[in-house]
Write an enzyme that holds these catalytic residues in place. Sequence first.
Site, PDB file in Angstrom:
ATOM      1  N   ILE A 161       0.847  -1.201   0.000  1.00 22.57           N
ATOM      2  CA  ILE A 161       0.000   0.000   0.000  1.00 22.57           C
ATOM      3  C   ILE A 161       0.876   1.242   0.000  1.00 22.57           C
ATOM      4  CG2 ILE A 161      -1.616   1.350   1.397  1.00 22.57           C
ATOM      5  CD1 ILE A 161      -2.872  -1.346   2.238  1.00 22.57           C
ATOM      6  N   ASP A 182      11.960  -3.444   8.440  1.00 23.81           N
ATOM      7  CA  ASP A 182      13.266  -3.888   7.974  1.00 23.81           C
ATOM      8  C   ASP A 182      13.626  -3.123   6.706  1.00 23.81           C
ATOM      9  OD1 ASP A 182      15.586  -5.107   7.253  1.00 23.81           O
ATOM     10  OD2 ASP A 182      14.830  -7.167   7.406  1.00 23.81           O
ATOM     11  N   ARG A 245      -4.741   0.385  10.512  1.00 29.48           N
ATOM     12  CA  ARG A 245      -5.623  -0.228  11.500  1.00 29.48           C
ATOM     13  C   ARG A 245      -5.970   0.801  12.571  1.00 29.48           C
ATOM     14  NH1 ARG A 245      -6.662  -2.978   8.195  1.00 29.48           N
ATOM     15  NH2 ARG A 245      -6.326  -5.202   7.871  1.00 29.48           N
ATOM     16  N   ASP A 269      -9.799   6.535   8.249  1.00 34.67           N
ATOM     17  CA  ASP A 269     -10.643   5.551   7.574  1.00 34.67           C
ATOM     18  C   ASP A 269     -10.908   4.346   8.463  1.00 34.67           C
ATOM     19  OD1 ASP A 269     -11.967   4.593   5.082  1.00 34.67           O
ATOM     20  OD2 ASP A 269     -10.467   3.003   5.231  1.00 34.67           O
ATOM     21  N   GLU A 274     -15.703  -0.062  15.324  1.00 38.02           N
ATOM     22  CA  GLU A 274     -16.401   0.170  14.062  1.00 38.02           C
ATOM     23  C   GLU A 274     -17.725  -0.589  14.049  1.00 38.02           C
ATOM     24  OE1 GLU A 274     -13.862  -0.721  10.744  1.00 38.02           O
ATOM     25  OE2 GLU A 274     -12.335   0.713  11.346  1.00 38.02           O
ATOM     26  N   HIS A 293     -14.370   3.161   6.849  1.00 40.24           N
ATOM     27  CA  HIS A 293     -13.540   2.006   6.472  1.00 40.24           C
ATOM     28  C   HIS A 293     -13.824   1.643   5.008  1.00 40.24           C
ATOM     29  CE1 HIS A 293     -11.246  -1.590   8.322  1.00 40.24           C
ATOM     30  NE2 HIS A 293     -10.934  -1.454   7.051  1.00 40.24           N
TER      31      HIS A 293
END
Length: 332
Positions: A161, A182, A245, A269, A274, A293
């Site tokens: 993403i 990493d 998240r 979002d 929720e 979301h």
Amino acid sequence: MVYALESAVKAPFIYIRRDIPAEYVEKLRALGAKVVVEHWEWNQLEPKPQVDLTDCDIILTLGIRDDLSILSHAPHVKWVHSFSVGIEAMLKSKFQKSNVIVTNSKGCTAIPIAEHTIAMILTFARGIPSMIYNKPSRTWGLIPTIELSSSTLAIIGYGEIGIAIAKRAKALGMKVIGCKRDPNKLTGDECYVDQIVGMNQIDEVLANADFTVLALPSTNETKYFFDKVRMEKMKQGSYLINVGRGNTIVESDLITVLENKHLAGASLDVFEVEPLPEEHVFWEMDNVIVSPHNAYYSPDHMKHNMQLFIDNFELYVKNMPLKNIVDKQLGY
């Protein structure tokens, strides 16, 4: 890793816990699968299976809410595929220790989430919320803006993403810094950033970013990762966008730094609870954009997800390694 079928004559049994178009059921059956669909409505309690799952090999479900208690009915499952990227509900100790393989839908939502993120950056940069708020009062006046070509974007959690966001942000002339667990594990796609750093350098990154995007998974390491201390490290007057998240942010602390104007605004979002409760203060804050979301969604969402699952099923029956295998210890 190889996933041998128990018998060359036994049709793999796929149990699907969400509603999917009939065309995909037929495609799976044409590939030799036995398919049963029992839809679990999002706002309903988990239903009991109405079929015998003793011989079930594969479960397709939504890992963000399914704790896989259903495995007590399906003791021979070898592979679980999550229709969501997040699989936090699944990660119970017993399941983590099992030999069941988990795959997720990583990559299927990268483009719509990236487009949503760019829309939010442009919304803040061009002062669009002020235009909306000024319209009812017919207020005419200069609205402050930000020129993106002289702005810095920090992407915290630089995976697929993040790469999709960076690609689009660079097209707008932004300086982009990626922050990942990493930083030594780089791919050619990561050329879209000006710099890649480890999570140990996050405070320095936050201090220089005009826009910070959270694209973090939900793990023990990331839960409540963004608290008041970390938010106060962010550049004065900058913006926070969360497409990862909800539980990576301490929401009460975010309210504080938005109310005292340390942050100029936030686009959220995802939330810890929720749907976002109607009484939550985020609904009332002028400098907060609430989306339900929805960043992941596009008209092609089902097509992308089901094509990935079908591709993986073809690999499964050929005893070949699957795509998107999740490390059950790390959670992603």
